[in-house]
Design an enzyme around this catalytic site. Structure first.
Site, PDB file in Angstrom:
ATOM      1  N   ASP A  51       0.837  -1.206   0.000  1.00  0.00           N
ATOM      2  CA  ASP A  51       0.000   0.000   0.000  1.00  0.00           C
ATOM      3  C   ASP A  51       0.872   1.257   0.000  1.00  0.00           C
ATOM      4  OD1 ASP A  51       0.838  -0.209   2.600  1.00  0.00           O
ATOM      5  OD2 ASP A  51      -1.151   0.060   3.504  1.00  0.00           O
ATOM      6  N   LYS A 120      -1.494  -9.280   2.563  1.00  0.00           N
ATOM      7  CA  LYS A 120      -0.725  -8.902   3.766  1.00  0.00           C
ATOM      8  C   LYS A 120      -1.568  -7.958   4.618  1.00  0.00           C
ATOM      9  CE  LYS A 120       3.046  -6.031   3.686  1.00  0.00           C
ATOM     10  NZ  LYS A 120       2.586  -4.883   4.506  1.00  0.00           N
ATOM     11  N   GLU A 189       9.184  -4.591  10.447  1.00  0.00           N
ATOM     12  CA  GLU A 189       9.656  -3.283   9.949  1.00  0.00           C
ATOM     13  C   GLU A 189      10.147  -2.388  11.088  1.00  0.00           C
ATOM     14  OE1 GLU A 189       7.067  -1.200   7.242  1.00  0.00           O
ATOM     15  OE2 GLU A 189       8.369   0.572   7.235  1.00  0.00           O
TER      16      GLU A 189
HETATM   17  O1  KIV Z   1       3.517  -1.134   1.655  1.00  0.00           O
HETATM   18  C1  KIV Z   1       4.673  -1.576   1.600  1.00  0.00           C
HETATM   19  O2  KIV Z   1       5.427  -1.309   0.657  1.00  0.00           O
HETATM   20  C2  KIV Z   1       5.112  -2.445   2.675  1.00  0.00           C
HETATM   21  C3  KIV Z   1       6.563  -2.803   2.707  1.00  0.00           C
HETATM   22  C4  KIV Z   1       7.368  -1.634   3.051  1.00  0.00           C
HETATM   23  C5  KIV Z   1       6.848  -3.959   3.591  1.00  0.00           C
HETATM   24  O3  KIV Z   1       4.365  -2.813   3.507  1.00  0.00           O
END
Ligand code: KIV
Length: 275
Positions: A51, A120, A189
């Site tokens: 996102d 995710k 993260e």
């Molecule tokens: O949205 C994203 O790009 C992410 C990554 C930084 C893991 O969640």
């Protein structure tokens, strides 16, 4: 003679990523478009339609404004551009934190409309039950703990996590809960190396680090960051290219050529047929 179907390259699936725990590091990058997915596919085990697309492509100040429709559109593009890597699509803010039935409807829509292999979710408190609900219904889920960008309005800014003891314990518990709920991998993260190693040792699925040291089972970066498309990059990003500089130089050369009537030249124009 083998059929077209048999010749097709098979995508890496969630159980293969899960089986890499403690083994060969898992290579992941973000992708939002078909041409970029095509470039990354041969080198990556997993492409995340993050996102972060809201900030990187759409110019939003954070990921809170990202919609399910945006994720579906970019998920479709990345699926078209790739053949081999597992494609995971982020569920955006507001799409999975409430009733499990609503989370399921949104996740199923993303999977049906994009053809991606998994979703995710940012695995904050109370998300484990929804992860279990999705996994039990056939939706592979990747968790995301530590710095959770979708919580930026609560935090006030993006900041590294797990410095205080109570926060370390909470992040560890969230990672454990996501793994126990059935997540096939967990993104970690913005945490210090010690905590990243502790989480990696505590869960039996791979951890994918971003700003979380080499102690994780794999790594992910925002592709545009590692390619140097922005003038500022976070401390944890290694720049492998300076595309911002390259693009600036290329566009300046084009502008000069147009202004000096050097472009287009004879090789770049059509000629009418004689007679
Ligand atoms: O949205 C994203 O790009 C992410 C990554 C930084 C893991 O969640």
């Amino acid at each position: 003679m083998s059929s077209h179907r048999e010749e097709a390259v098979r995508r890496i699936a969630a159980p293969e990523i899960a089986a890499r725990k403690g083994g060969q590091p898992i290579v992941c990058l973000t992708a939002y478009t078909a041409p970029m997915a095509e470039l990354l596919d041969a080198h990556c085990d997993l492409l995340l339609v993050g996102d972060s697309v809201g900030m990187v492509v759409h110019g939003l100040p954070n990921t809170v404004g990202v919609t399910l429709e945006m994720m579906i559109l970019h998920g479709q593009a990345v699926m078209r551009g790739s053949r081999r890597a597992m494609v995971v699509v982020d569920l955006p803010f507001g799409a999975y934190e409430g009733a499990p039935e609503a989370a399921h409807a949104n996740a199923a829509r993303v999977m049906k409309e994009t053809g991606c292999s998994a979703v995710k979710v940012e695995a904050g408190p109370a998300i484990a039950d929804n992860i279990a609900y999705l996994v039990q219904r056939g939706i592979p889920v990747m968790g995301h703990v530590g710095l959770r960008p979708q919580a930026v309005m609560v935090e006030g800014r993006f900041k590294a996590k797990g410095k205080a003891d109570h926060e370390r314990r909470r992040i560890l518990d969230e990672a454990r809960a996501a793994a126990e709920a059935g997540a096939f991998a967990v993104v970690v993260e913005g945490v210090a190396e010690g905590l990243a190693r502790e989480i990696t040792a505590a869960v039996d699925v791979p951890t994918i680090g971003i700003g979380a040291s080499a102690g994780c089972d794999g790594q992910i970066l925002v592709t545009d960051d590692m390619l140097g498309l922005f003038d500022w990059t976070p401390k944890f990003v290694r720049r492998y290219a300076d595309l911002r500089g390259e693009i600036g130089r290329a566009v300046a050369a084009y502008a000069d050529d147009v202004r000096e009537r050097k472009f287009p030249g004879p090789a770049e124009i059509y000629f009418a047929k004689a007679g």
